[in-house]
Design a protein around this motif. Sequence first.
Motif, mmCIF file in Angstrom:
data_model
loop_
_atom_site.group_PDB
_atom_site.id
_atom_site.type_symbol
_atom_site.label_atom_id
_atom_site.label_comp_id
_atom_site.label_asym_id
_atom_site.label_seq_id
_atom_site.Cartn_x
_atom_site.Cartn_y
_atom_site.Cartn_z
ATOM 1 N N TRP A 1 -10.214 -6.320 -2.238
ATOM 2 C CA TRP A 1 -9.370 -5.360 -2.778
ATOM 3 C C TRP A 1 -7.981 -5.512 -2.670
ATOM 4 O O TRP A 1 -7.651 -6.038 -1.444
ATOM 5 C CB TRP A 1 -9.790 -3.999 -2.739
ATOM 6 N N SER A 2 -6.921 -5.597 -3.708
ATOM 7 C CA SER A 2 -5.320 -5.285 -3.216
ATOM 8 C C SER A 2 -4.799 -4.568 -4.204
ATOM 9 O O SER A 2 -5.185 -4.419 -5.335
ATOM 10 C CB SER A 2 -5.082 -6.782 -3.432
ATOM 11 N N TYR B 1 -9.588 -6.305 -7.597
ATOM 12 C CA TYR B 1 -10.567 -6.890 -6.727
ATOM 13 C C TYR B 1 -11.387 -8.023 -7.450
ATOM 14 O O TYR B 1 -11.270 -8.589 -8.558
ATOM 15 C CB TYR B 1 -11.623 -5.883 -6.441
ATOM 16 N N LEU C 1 -12.940 3.360 -1.558
ATOM 17 C CA LEU C 1 -11.719 2.592 -1.347
ATOM 18 C C LEU C 1 -10.476 3.421 -1.176
ATOM 19 O O LEU C 1 -9.949 3.348 -0.143
ATOM 20 C CB LEU C 1 -11.185 1.534 -2.337
ATOM 21 N N LEU D 1 -3.729 -2.899 -9.353
ATOM 22 C CA LEU D 1 -5.056 -2.943 -8.419
ATOM 23 C C LEU D 1 -6.035 -3.896 -8.975
ATOM 24 O O LEU D 1 -5.922 -4.082 -10.043
ATOM 25 C CB LEU D 1 -5.432 -1.555 -8.422
ATOM 26 N N ARG E 1 -16.536 -6.751 -2.047
ATOM 27 C CA ARG E 1 -15.480 -6.866 -2.716
ATOM 28 C C ARG E 1 -14.313 -7.195 -2.097
ATOM 29 O O ARG E 1 -14.235 -6.402 -0.841
ATOM 30 C CB ARG E 1 -15.344 -5.872 -3.835
ATOM 31 N N GLN F 1 -14.247 2.023 -6.088
ATOM 32 C CA GLN F 1 -12.952 2.246 -5.858
ATOM 33 C C GLN F 1 -12.831 3.807 -5.436
ATOM 34 O O GLN F 1 -11.834 4.056 -4.595
ATOM 35 C CB GLN F 1 -12.422 2.378 -7.430
#
Length: 74
Positions: A68-69, A56, A30, A54, A66, A27
């Motif tokens: 992620w969104s 993943y 990211l 948030l 991963r 994270q």
Amino acid sequence: MGFASRVKGNGIAGAAAENIAEGRFDQQKLFDIWMHSAGHRRNMLDPHFTRFGLAYVRDGRDGSRRYWSLVLGK
């Protein structure tokens, strides 16, 4: 399900944005990547967005990868 359906289904009305990423990072990395990307940074710092989600998911063949969104809205 598309982006518009997801945000509407979660009570977000009006403007919304989504940051997505894929890779082998945590994270902290990211957010470092997104903060150094003009478009992603603009989404995260937009004062109109007051809600976020948030999440993943791990790749089924490579657990270190991963997807992620980050969804932002109000």
